[in-house]
Scaffold this motif. Structure first.
Motif, PDB file in Angstrom:
ATOM      1  N   GLY A 104       0.840  -1.260  -0.191  1.00  0.00           N
ATOM      2  CA  GLY A 104      -0.062  -0.210   0.154  1.00  0.00           C
ATOM      3  C   GLY A 104       0.756   1.268   0.096  1.00  0.00           C
ATOM      4  N   THR A 105       2.063   0.968  -0.012  1.00  0.00           N
ATOM      5  CA  THR A 105       3.054   2.340  -0.054  1.00  0.00           C
ATOM      6  C   THR A 105       3.174   2.827  -1.716  1.00  0.00           C
ATOM      7  OG1 THR A 105       4.480   1.393   1.764  1.00  0.00           O
ATOM      8  CG2 THR A 105       5.382   3.191   0.473  1.00  0.00           C
ATOM      9  N   TRP A 140       8.521  -3.813  -7.019  1.00  0.00           N
ATOM     10  CA  TRP A 140       7.648  -2.679  -7.018  1.00  0.00           C
ATOM     11  C   TRP A 140       6.871  -2.601  -8.404  1.00  0.00           C
ATOM     12  CZ3 TRP A 140       6.475   1.503  -3.570  1.00  0.00           C
ATOM     13  CH2 TRP A 140       7.354   1.285  -2.240  1.00  0.00           C
ATOM     14  N   PRO A 141       5.346  -2.552  -8.305  1.00  0.00           N
ATOM     15  CA  PRO A 141       4.539  -2.484  -9.457  1.00  0.00           C
ATOM     16  C   PRO A 141       4.615  -0.965 -10.240  1.00  0.00           C
ATOM     17  CG  PRO A 141       3.030  -2.432  -7.753  1.00  0.00           C
ATOM     18  CD  PRO A 141       4.524  -2.499  -7.156  1.00  0.00           C
ATOM     19  N   SER A 150       2.315   0.916 -11.255  1.00  0.00           N
ATOM     20  CA  SER A 150       1.074   1.603 -10.779  1.00  0.00           C
ATOM     21  C   SER A 150       1.484   2.324  -9.450  1.00  0.00           C
ATOM     22  CB  SER A 150       0.099   0.760 -10.613  1.00  0.00           C
ATOM     23  OG  SER A 150       0.201  -0.204  -9.632  1.00  0.00           O
ATOM     24  N   LYS A 151       2.592   1.963  -8.706  1.00  0.00           N
ATOM     25  CA  LYS A 151       2.990   2.570  -7.565  1.00  0.00           C
ATOM     26  C   LYS A 151       4.291   3.460  -7.556  1.00  0.00           C
ATOM     27  CE  LYS A 151       0.147  -0.195  -4.606  1.00  0.00           C
ATOM     28  NZ  LYS A 151      -0.004  -1.273  -3.639  1.00  0.00           N
ATOM     29  N   THR A 187       6.234  -4.266   0.177  1.00  0.00           N
ATOM     30  CA  THR A 187       5.749  -3.949  -1.407  1.00  0.00           C
ATOM     31  C   THR A 187       6.770  -4.988  -2.209  1.00  0.00           C
ATOM     32  OG1 THR A 187       5.077  -1.943  -0.941  1.00  0.00           O
ATOM     33  CG2 THR A 187       5.900  -2.287  -3.223  1.00  0.00           C
ATOM     34  N   GLY A 188       6.078  -5.391  -3.295  1.00  0.00           N
ATOM     35  CA  GLY A 188       7.141  -6.335  -4.123  1.00  0.00           C
ATOM     36  C   GLY A 188       6.316  -7.774  -3.842  1.00  0.00           C
ATOM     37  N   ARG A 240       3.347 -10.571  -5.050  1.00  0.00           N
ATOM     38  CA  ARG A 240       2.167 -10.687  -6.048  1.00  0.00           C
ATOM     39  C   ARG A 240       1.224 -11.702  -5.686  1.00  0.00           C
ATOM     40  NH1 ARG A 240       4.536  -6.900  -7.241  1.00  0.00           N
ATOM     41  NH2 ARG A 240       5.557  -6.307  -9.248  1.00  0.00           N
ATOM     42  N   ALA A 265      -5.832  -4.190   1.834  1.00  0.00           N
ATOM     43  CA  ALA A 265      -4.393  -4.060   2.343  1.00  0.00           C
ATOM     44  C   ALA A 265      -3.495  -3.151   1.669  1.00  0.00           C
ATOM     45  CB  ALA A 265      -3.919  -5.633   2.279  1.00  0.00           C
ATOM     46  N   GLY A 266      -4.115  -2.676   0.720  1.00  0.00           N
ATOM     47  CA  GLY A 266      -3.297  -1.732  -0.020  1.00  0.00           C
ATOM     48  C   GLY A 266      -2.676  -1.990  -1.316  1.00  0.00           C
ATOM     49  N   MET A 267      -3.120  -3.237  -1.637  1.00  0.00           N
ATOM     50  CA  MET A 267      -2.435  -3.970  -3.144  1.00  0.00           C
ATOM     51  C   MET A 267      -3.296  -3.236  -4.177  1.00  0.00           C
ATOM     52  SD  MET A 267      -1.529  -7.692  -2.191  1.00  0.00           S
ATOM     53  CE  MET A 267      -0.210  -7.937  -3.185  1.00  0.00           C
ATOM     54  N   ALA A 305      -3.330  -2.393  -8.839  1.00  0.00           N
ATOM     55  CA  ALA A 305      -2.753  -2.831 -10.372  1.00  0.00           C
ATOM     56  C   ALA A 305      -1.540  -3.344 -10.272  1.00  0.00           C
ATOM     57  CB  ALA A 305      -3.222  -1.833 -11.272  1.00  0.00           C
TER      58      ALA A 305
END
Lengths: 304, 165
Positions: free
Chosen positions: A176-177, A200-201, A203-204, B63-64, B66, B86-88, B90
């Motif tokens: 969510g960051t 990191w995707p 989109s973020k 973050t990271g 999938r 949870a903030g996930m 696209a």
């Protein structure tokens, strides 16, 4: 719109803050992350430079920008440092925001370097979500930046290359960051490459850079619709060359980020410097962003 | 083509991720699964157990990650809702439709949800209305819309059929 220079503050030998006020009434509210494009007088032509507004949306009676004197300057930042005086009136376009905060974020991670501090100063004023900000500075500018940065344990000023452990910072952020990157091109690339490597995707990952319009080898551009042949000088962008010929071309950010200035290409191979076109679109060789991209071939022919 | 209907890509490992978690309400994960993928399947966990496991687990993740969800539409969209909370977002959550063609149906008259509906005509367990299960999928309700089939012509009820998708 027209803005009067109300105050000039020297923050360091190479960094000045300009306070700008409207000639009458209130200024349009500009969201955190917004920038202004100014017409700055030059010896041979008008420079259009983009600067982030550091005041946030509450700033309606004055805008503040911070300008680093770029070495070598193509003219815009040098004029602001050497010739701009209190009372001078500058022409600017209405603010645009191409670098907004993501409202669904659970946390914001801000990574900036040098003059890339500016959009985040506006971010920090509106922050309601937890955030973590690492700013990197050359030693000679560190006092100026230390005075600008908001206080608090979530903000760290790094004055040496060794104190910011990028892998540790990027590898330990909660889901969510959202990541925001603003600094010189090399800094932006280094951070983004590391972020992608850590999963990191796209989109973020959010980035903004106004530094990429720097020059290169001169080339010729032919505008097919008007039959014009223009020379693009080494210190001039393609967009500036078109404007210098008195032709209004579309643009917004002038930094290769928004895609507004895309023009169709008929002949030649561009040197793409934008952040908009995908590798597939570049390979198709059908268009380019004229605000930053240049030519790999001696000539380009545009359908414009 | 019904635009409300989500389109699902076949399962594919996403190499841009650094860590991987796959949950499914089916007994078996996809064949030849990358060994880096942590998996929870119906062989060891009920769908409800998986849905209860996810929120506290995701709260500890960085973050990271999938997240892959494979199964009925109701299951994968329940997983998606937990992931969003949870903030996930696209590019971090991948949904794949698998298993029998069953639907969760939302009764537009009494707002009751019915799980595991297998036919186009079904009785609402809440109000007893005979519902036609539309192809209209609501992401908000994470269910298909069920509308009383004989509202205009009482008693005219077509024969139930299985779903084709």
């Amino acid at each position: 719109m027209r803005l009067r220079i109300a105050e000039i503050t020297v923050l360091s030998p190479g960094i000045r803050k300009f306070t700008l006020e409207p000639l009458a009434g209130l200024l349009p509210a500009a969201g955190a992350g917004a920038h202004l494009v100014f017409d700055i007088p030059g010896a041979t032509r008008v420079h259009k430079n983009a600067y982030s507004l550091i005041g946030g949306p509450q700033a309606r009676t004055q805008y503040e920008i911070i300008v680093r004197r770029v070495e070598p300057s193509r003219g815009g930042s040098a004029w602001l440092h050497e010739h701009a005086r209190i009372g001078d009136i500058l022409e600017a376009k209405t603010p645009q925001n191409l670098f907004p905060l993501a409202h669904l974020a659970k946390k914001h991670l801000l990574l900036s370097a040098g003059i890339g501090i500016t959009p985040f100063l506006a971010f920090a004023r509106v922050m309601r979500t937890p955030f973590e900000w690492h700013h990197c500075s050359r030693a000679e500018d560190s006092a100026a930046f230390a005075a600008l940065l908001p206080p608090g344990p979530q903000v760290t000023l790094h004055t040496s290359r060794n104190t910011l452990n990028l892998a540790a910072v990027l590898g330990t952020q909660p889901l969510g960051t959202h990541l925001y990157v603003c600094g010189p091109e090399l800094f932006n690339e280094t951070v983004q490459t590391m972020a992608r490597a850590l999963g990191w995707p796209e989109s973020k990952i959010h980035t903004e850079s106004f530094a990429s319009a720097a020059g290169g080898a001169p080339f010729i551009v032919h505008l097919a619709r008007s039959g014009q042949r223009l020379e693009v000088a080494a210190d001039q962008t393609l967009l500036e060359a078109i404007e210098a010929a008195g032709i209004a071309a579309p643009y917004l950010c002038r930094g290769g980020a928004c895609g507004a200035c895309e023009l169709p290409l008929l002949q030649g191979t561009p040197e793409h410097r934008d952040h908009v076109l995908s590798p597939e679109q570049r390979a198709a060789n059908k268009s380019l962003m004229v605000c930053v991209s240049r030519a790999r071939t001696p000539d380009l022919v545009l359908d414009f | 083509m019904n635009k409300s209907r989500p389109i699902y890509a076949p399962f594919q490992f996403d190499p841009s991720g650094a860590r991987h978690l796959l949950v499914t309400d089916q007994p078996d994960p996809p064949a030849d699964l990358n060994t880096n993928v942590q998996t929870l399947t119906a062989r060891t966990h009920t769908a409800d157990a998986i849905l209860a496991f996810l929120p506290p687990h995701l709260a500890t993740q960085t973050t990271g990650l999938r997240l892959y969800a494979i199964g009925s539409e109701a299951f994968v969209w329940d997983v998606n809702a937990i992931a969003l909370a949870a903030g996930m977002g696209a590019g971090e959550v991948h949904l794949t439709r698998a298993g029998p063609l069953i639907r969760r149906v939302y009764c537009t008259h009494c707002q009751t949800m019915a799980d595991d509906v297998a036919t186009t005509i079904t009785q609402c367990p809440g109000c007893g209305a005979t519902l036609e299960v539309r192809d209209h999928f609501s992401r908000h309700h994470r269910a298909f819309m069920g509308v009383q089939v004989d509202a205009e012509a009482p008693g005219e009820i077509p024969a139930p059929e299985g779903f084709r998708s």
